[in-house]
Write a protein that holds these residues in place. Sequence first.
Motif, short mmCIF file in Angstrom:
data_model
loop_
_atom_site.label_atom_id
_atom_site.label_comp_id
_atom_site.label_asym_id
_atom_site.label_seq_id
_atom_site.Cartn_x
_atom_site.Cartn_y
_atom_site.Cartn_z
N LYS A 3 0.70 -1.40 -0.26
CA LYS A 3 0.19 -0.34 -0.25
C LYS A 3 1.21 1.11 -0.23
O LYS A 3 1.46 1.30 0.79
CB LYS A 3 -0.64 0.26 1.18
N HIS A 20 -7.05 3.32 1.09
CA HIS A 20 -5.80 2.19 0.54
C HIS A 20 -4.81 2.59 -0.48
O HIS A 20 -5.02 2.00 -1.79
CB HIS A 20 -5.72 0.68 0.41
N TYR A 53 -6.22 -15.02 11.07
CA TYR A 53 -5.39 -14.21 10.27
C TYR A 53 -4.18 -13.27 11.00
O TYR A 53 -4.59 -13.15 12.70
CB TYR A 53 -6.06 -12.86 10.29
N ARG A 55 -1.21 -9.47 10.34
CA ARG A 55 -1.26 -9.05 8.57
C ARG A 55 0.44 -7.70 9.69
O ARG A 55 0.18 -7.48 10.62
CB ARG A 55 -1.53 -7.67 8.62
N ASP A 57 3.03 -5.61 8.92
CA ASP A 57 3.51 -4.43 8.12
C ASP A 57 5.32 -3.91 8.79
O ASP A 57 5.62 -3.81 9.35
CB ASP A 57 2.98 -3.17 8.68
N GLU A 70 4.70 -1.95 12.21
CA GLU A 70 3.07 -3.04 12.72
C GLU A 70 3.13 -4.47 12.14
O GLU A 70 3.49 -4.78 12.13
CB GLU A 70 2.00 -2.06 12.42
N GLU A 72 -0.73 -6.51 13.05
CA GLU A 72 -1.81 -6.39 13.64
C GLU A 72 -2.54 -7.82 13.50
O GLU A 72 -2.08 -8.50 12.46
CB GLU A 72 -2.62 -5.65 12.17
N ILE A 74 -6.13 -8.18 13.94
CA ILE A 74 -7.58 -7.78 13.04
C ILE A 74 -7.38 -6.94 12.14
O ILE A 74 -6.63 -5.76 12.31
CB ILE A 74 -8.53 -7.06 14.13
N GLU A 75 -8.25 -7.12 11.26
CA GLU A 75 -7.81 -5.97 9.96
C GLU A 75 -9.60 -5.96 9.27
O GLU A 75 -10.49 -6.88 8.86
CB GLU A 75 -7.32 -6.71 9.37
N ASP A 77 -10.15 -4.91 6.64
CA ASP A 77 -10.33 -4.96 5.07
C ASP A 77 -9.18 -5.85 5.09
O ASP A 77 -8.14 -5.78 4.73
CB ASP A 77 -9.81 -3.51 4.12
N LEU A 78 -9.68 -7.05 4.52
CA LEU A 78 -8.79 -8.60 4.31
C LEU A 78 -8.40 -8.85 3.33
O LEU A 78 -7.99 -10.00 2.92
CB LEU A 78 -9.59 -10.22 4.60
#
Length: 97
Positions: A3, A20, A53, A55, A57, A70, A72, A74-75, A77-78
């Motif tokens: 992104k 995004h 899940y 993510r 970053d 970062e 994460e 929880i998101e 937008d998966l």
Amino acid sequence: MRKGPVLTDTGRVDNTRVPHPDLAGYVPDAPEPAVATAALATVGTPAGGPLLYARVDLAPAGDGSPVVMELELIEPDLFLTAAEGGVERFVEAVAGL
């Protein structure tokens, strides 16, 4: 996924910004998965099972090596439609819990 930056102008509030920008598929370089795996190894789950899940970053350090920016778990937008079969794989993962 890769992104682009959301906040680009210092002190400027842009309520119409694209959530995004410059979203594109991305194949990570060799050190990136190792850094992400090490970050995820520090996270446990209440049931002790695998994360459904996560993510990680990453951003480049001064020398260009990847560092965690970062993590994460929880998101909102998966990006399930970013790859063919993404929705189906997610449904199968949830059903397998």
